[in-house]
Design a protein around this motif. Structure first.
Motif, PDB file in Angstrom:
ATOM      1  N   LEU A  77       3.113  -0.994  -7.616  1.00 28.07           N
ATOM      2  CA  LEU A  77       2.428  -0.972  -6.322  1.00 28.07           C
ATOM      3  C   LEU A  77       1.598  -2.246  -6.192  1.00 28.07           C
ATOM      4  O   LEU A  77       0.373  -2.226  -6.235  1.00 28.07           O
ATOM      5  CB  LEU A  77       1.549   0.282  -6.217  1.00 28.07           C
ATOM      6  CG  LEU A  77       2.311   1.609  -6.235  1.00 28.07           C
ATOM      7  CD1 LEU A  77       1.364   2.778  -6.446  1.00 28.07           C
ATOM      8  CD2 LEU A  77       3.112   1.794  -4.948  1.00 28.07           C
ATOM      9  N   GLU A  78       2.294  -3.349  -6.051  1.00 22.25           N
ATOM     10  CA  GLU A  78       1.647  -4.657  -6.065  1.00 22.25           C
ATOM     11  C   GLU A  78       1.211  -5.045  -4.654  1.00 22.25           C
ATOM     12  O   GLU A  78       1.956  -5.644  -3.877  1.00 22.25           O
ATOM     13  CB  GLU A  78       2.604  -5.692  -6.656  1.00 22.25           C
ATOM     14  CG  GLU A  78       2.945  -5.401  -8.119  1.00 22.25           C
ATOM     15  CD  GLU A  78       4.042  -6.295  -8.658  1.00 22.25           C
ATOM     16  OE1 GLU A  78       4.781  -6.884  -7.834  1.00 22.25           O
ATOM     17  OE2 GLU A  78       4.172  -6.399  -9.891  1.00 22.25           O
ATOM     18  N   PHE A  79      -0.010  -4.670  -4.342  1.00 26.12           N
ATOM     19  CA  PHE A  79      -0.597  -5.001  -3.046  1.00 26.12           C
ATOM     20  C   PHE A  79      -2.084  -5.232  -3.248  1.00 26.12           C
ATOM     21  O   PHE A  79      -2.748  -4.481  -3.966  1.00 26.12           O
ATOM     22  CB  PHE A  79      -0.388  -3.862  -2.040  1.00 26.12           C
ATOM     23  CG  PHE A  79      -1.128  -4.042  -0.741  1.00 26.12           C
ATOM     24  CD1 PHE A  79      -0.725  -5.004   0.175  1.00 26.12           C
ATOM     25  CD2 PHE A  79      -2.240  -3.263  -0.444  1.00 26.12           C
ATOM     26  CE1 PHE A  79      -1.409  -5.183   1.369  1.00 26.12           C
ATOM     27  CE2 PHE A  79      -2.926  -3.426   0.749  1.00 26.12           C
ATOM     28  CZ  PHE A  79      -2.510  -4.393   1.660  1.00 26.12           C
ATOM     29  N   ASP A 105      -2.275   2.309 -11.384  1.00 28.34           N
ATOM     30  CA  ASP A 105      -1.621   1.577 -10.297  1.00 28.34           C
ATOM     31  C   ASP A 105      -1.856   2.266  -8.956  1.00 28.34           C
ATOM     32  O   ASP A 105      -2.093   1.606  -7.937  1.00 28.34           O
ATOM     33  CB  ASP A 105      -0.120   1.458 -10.563  1.00 28.34           C
ATOM     34  CG  ASP A 105       0.199   0.473 -11.675  1.00 28.34           C
ATOM     35  OD1 ASP A 105      -0.702  -0.305 -12.048  1.00 28.34           O
ATOM     36  OD2 ASP A 105       1.340   0.475 -12.168  1.00 28.34           O
ATOM     37  N   TYR A 106      -1.792   3.581  -8.963  1.00 23.96           N
ATOM     38  CA  TYR A 106      -2.036   4.334  -7.732  1.00 23.96           C
ATOM     39  C   TYR A 106      -3.497   4.206  -7.299  1.00 23.96           C
ATOM     40  O   TYR A 106      -3.796   4.108  -6.107  1.00 23.96           O
ATOM     41  CB  TYR A 106      -1.681   5.808  -7.926  1.00 23.96           C
ATOM     42  CG  TYR A 106      -0.205   6.113  -7.848  1.00 23.96           C
ATOM     43  CD1 TYR A 106       0.371   6.549  -6.658  1.00 23.96           C
ATOM     44  CD2 TYR A 106       0.615   5.975  -8.963  1.00 23.96           C
ATOM     45  CE1 TYR A 106       1.725   6.848  -6.580  1.00 23.96           C
ATOM     46  CE2 TYR A 106       1.974   6.265  -8.898  1.00 23.96           C
ATOM     47  CZ  TYR A 106       2.527   6.703  -7.703  1.00 23.96           C
ATOM     48  OH  TYR A 106       3.875   6.992  -7.631  1.00 23.96           O
ATOM     49  N   LYS A 160      -5.587   1.695  -7.874  1.00 22.77           N
ATOM     50  CA  LYS A 160      -5.801   0.366  -7.296  1.00 22.77           C
ATOM     51  C   LYS A 160      -5.172   0.272  -5.910  1.00 22.77           C
ATOM     52  O   LYS A 160      -5.758  -0.305  -4.985  1.00 22.77           O
ATOM     53  CB  LYS A 160      -5.214  -0.703  -8.219  1.00 22.77           C
ATOM     54  CG  LYS A 160      -5.976  -0.888  -9.522  1.00 22.77           C
ATOM     55  CD  LYS A 160      -5.324  -1.964 -10.379  1.00 22.77           C
ATOM     56  CE  LYS A 160      -6.095  -2.176 -11.674  1.00 22.77           C
ATOM     57  NZ  LYS A 160      -5.447  -3.199 -12.540  1.00 22.77           N
ATOM     58  N   PHE A 161      -3.983   0.835  -5.770  1.00 20.72           N
ATOM     59  CA  PHE A 161      -3.305   0.825  -4.476  1.00 20.72           C
ATOM     60  C   PHE A 161      -4.139   1.561  -3.437  1.00 20.72           C
ATOM     61  O   PHE A 161      -4.315   1.083  -2.306  1.00 20.72           O
ATOM     62  CB  PHE A 161      -1.928   1.476  -4.624  1.00 20.72           C
ATOM     63  CG  PHE A 161      -1.095   1.460  -3.374  1.00 20.72           C
ATOM     64  CD1 PHE A 161      -0.500   0.289  -2.932  1.00 20.72           C
ATOM     65  CD2 PHE A 161      -0.884   2.624  -2.650  1.00 20.72           C
ATOM     66  CE1 PHE A 161       0.286   0.272  -1.779  1.00 20.72           C
ATOM     67  CE2 PHE A 161      -0.104   2.625  -1.503  1.00 20.72           C
ATOM     68  CZ  PHE A 161       0.482   1.445  -1.069  1.00 20.72           C
ATOM     69  N   ASN A 162      -4.681   2.701  -3.810  1.00 19.18           N
ATOM     70  CA  ASN A 162      -5.534   3.471  -2.903  1.00 19.18           C
ATOM     71  C   ASN A 162      -6.744   2.646  -2.466  1.00 19.18           C
ATOM     72  O   ASN A 162      -7.104   2.618  -1.281  1.00 19.18           O
ATOM     73  CB  ASN A 162      -5.984   4.755  -3.597  1.00 19.18           C
ATOM     74  CG  ASN A 162      -6.788   5.664  -2.690  1.00 19.18           C
ATOM     75  OD1 ASN A 162      -6.296   6.167  -1.695  1.00 19.18           O
ATOM     76  ND2 ASN A 162      -8.054   5.872  -3.040  1.00 19.18           N
ATOM     77  N   TYR A 174      -7.111  -0.663  -2.408  1.00 21.64           N
ATOM     78  CA  TYR A 174      -6.746  -1.789  -1.550  1.00 21.64           C
ATOM     79  C   TYR A 174      -6.288  -1.329  -0.165  1.00 21.64           C
ATOM     80  O   TYR A 174      -6.616  -1.964   0.848  1.00 21.64           O
ATOM     81  CB  TYR A 174      -5.660  -2.633  -2.215  1.00 21.64           C
ATOM     82  CG  TYR A 174      -6.177  -3.571  -3.282  1.00 21.64           C
ATOM     83  CD1 TYR A 174      -7.189  -4.487  -2.996  1.00 21.64           C
ATOM     84  CD2 TYR A 174      -5.650  -3.552  -4.575  1.00 21.64           C
ATOM     85  CE1 TYR A 174      -7.666  -5.357  -3.968  1.00 21.64           C
ATOM     86  CE2 TYR A 174      -6.124  -4.416  -5.558  1.00 21.64           C
ATOM     87  CZ  TYR A 174      -7.133  -5.320  -5.251  1.00 21.64           C
ATOM     88  OH  TYR A 174      -7.605  -6.177  -6.218  1.00 21.64           O
ATOM     89  N   VAL A 175      -5.532  -0.244  -0.108  1.00 23.00           N
ATOM     90  CA  VAL A 175      -5.096   0.259   1.197  1.00 23.00           C
ATOM     91  C   VAL A 175      -6.301   0.730   2.009  1.00 23.00           C
ATOM     92  O   VAL A 175      -6.400   0.457   3.212  1.00 23.00           O
ATOM     93  CB  VAL A 175      -4.056   1.385   1.028  1.00 23.00           C
ATOM     94  CG1 VAL A 175      -3.799   2.095   2.357  1.00 23.00           C
ATOM     95  CG2 VAL A 175      -2.750   0.818   0.481  1.00 23.00           C
ATOM     96  N   LEU A 208       1.747  -5.406   3.296  1.00 19.97           N
ATOM     97  CA  LEU A 208       1.942  -4.079   2.715  1.00 19.97           C
ATOM     98  C   LEU A 208       3.389  -3.623   2.876  1.00 19.97           C
ATOM     99  O   LEU A 208       3.972  -3.010   1.974  1.00 19.97           O
ATOM    100  CB  LEU A 208       0.993  -3.082   3.387  1.00 19.97           C
ATOM    101  CG  LEU A 208       1.095  -1.612   2.978  1.00 19.97           C
ATOM    102  CD1 LEU A 208       0.826  -1.435   1.491  1.00 19.97           C
ATOM    103  CD2 LEU A 208       0.121  -0.764   3.809  1.00 19.97           C
ATOM    104  N   ALA A 226       1.559   7.483  -3.083  1.00 19.29           N
ATOM    105  CA  ALA A 226       1.354   6.180  -2.448  1.00 19.29           C
ATOM    106  C   ALA A 226       1.733   6.235  -0.970  1.00 19.29           C
ATOM    107  O   ALA A 226       1.054   5.651  -0.117  1.00 19.29           O
ATOM    108  CB  ALA A 226       2.158   5.106  -3.174  1.00 19.29           C
TER     109      ALA A 226
END
Length: 274
Positions: free
Chosen positions: A114-116, A138-139, A141-143, A145-146, A208, A229
């Motif tokens: 989940l590279e964002f 990973d989830y 960090k994704f949360n 950033y989103v 995204l 995600a």
């Protein structure tokens, strides 16, 4: 632990009382509960009452304002089967996966990259959660950033949020106080300022959206298989659909080849409000 049986006691899900449900974090949890096919009912809490409800349930605030004071918000999930009370949407997802791993559609956290990342150029109207997870990193960090990416553009919708008529004026007054503006109309953006926000939003969604192009077999990041995600992004899309002018939502849902319109529609099967 096995999935709840038919005789299991229903969980209690606390969401913000609005004219129509819009808040992204409760939506993430609602989507997760329905994904897991969990039996639950919703308790609606008017925004001015959230702090007292959290205190009464013994669920501390999970975010703070920049001055260090507590930011009380929802969701909360109470599971009487395990006597658990969870007051953060990401923690709720982890709880559901670890406690009921085989329920419903299965794994909320299948392995995936989940590279964002997102760097905010706009001031944030609400504080974000600060997390230091050691599971599902990973989830997590994704949360983060989103959340930052959509929160940076929430000015597009604030003035149109569907507040509950019974508490609309009190809620607007609280928003004005928190933001340090002089009136509710200060939240209305239009003209060149709105266009700037939309251009930034378009760019962010394009970045995204690259993740959704890795598997074009379905509307989700993993093609036909939804994961948490997708629910993270989907929670924010629910807010945008409810609070943007209809014409703008139709425009935005069609950006980047319609990625976000398809994702929103693909999650509809998990969107029942119970």
């Amino acid at each position: 632990m096995a999935a709840p049986s038919e005789s299991s006691e229903a969980m209690i899900f606390y969401d913000i009382a609005m004219a129509t449900p819009y808040a992204p974090n409760p939506w993430k949890s609602r989507l997760a509960l329905n994904f897991k096919d969990i039996k639950y009912s919703t308790t609606w809490v008017h925004l001015p009452d959230i702090a007292q409800v959290r205190r009464t349930l013994g669920v501390p605030a999970c975010r703070k304002f920049s001055d260090g004071t507590d930011f009380y918000t929802l969701p909360i999930l109470v599971d009487p089967n395990t006597k658990s009370r969870i007051g953060d949407s990401f923690d709720i997802a982890i709880y559901l996966q670890k406690t009921y791993p085989d329920s419903g559609a299965g794994d909320l956290f299948p392995p995936q990259k989940l590279e964002f990342a997102f760097n905010n150029e706009f001031a944030s109207l609400v504080p974000l959660s600060e997390r230091n997870d050691i599971e599902y990193v990973d989830y997590s960090k994704f949360n983060t950033y989103v959340d930052a990416a959509f929160t940076a553009h929430v000015s597009l919708v604030v003035h149109n949020l569907p507040f509950h008529p019974a508490t609309a004026e009190a809620t607007k007054a609280e928003f004005v106080r928190r933001a340090g503006v002089t009136s509710w109309d200060d939240f209305q953006i239009k003209g060149e300022q709105r266009q700037k926000f939309k251009e930034s939003f378009h760019t962010m969604l394009g970045d995204l959206g690259k993740l959704f192009l890795r598997d074009i077999s379905g509307p989700f990041l993993l093609g036909k298989k939804a994961s948490y995600a997708d629910l993270i992004v989907g929670g924010w899309l629910r807010m945008m659909r409810e609070a943007l002018p209809k014409q703008e939502w139709e425009e935005i849902s069609g950006w980047h080849g319609g990625i976000y319109g398809r994702l929103h529609d693909g999650l509809e099967k998990y969107a029942e409000v119970k």
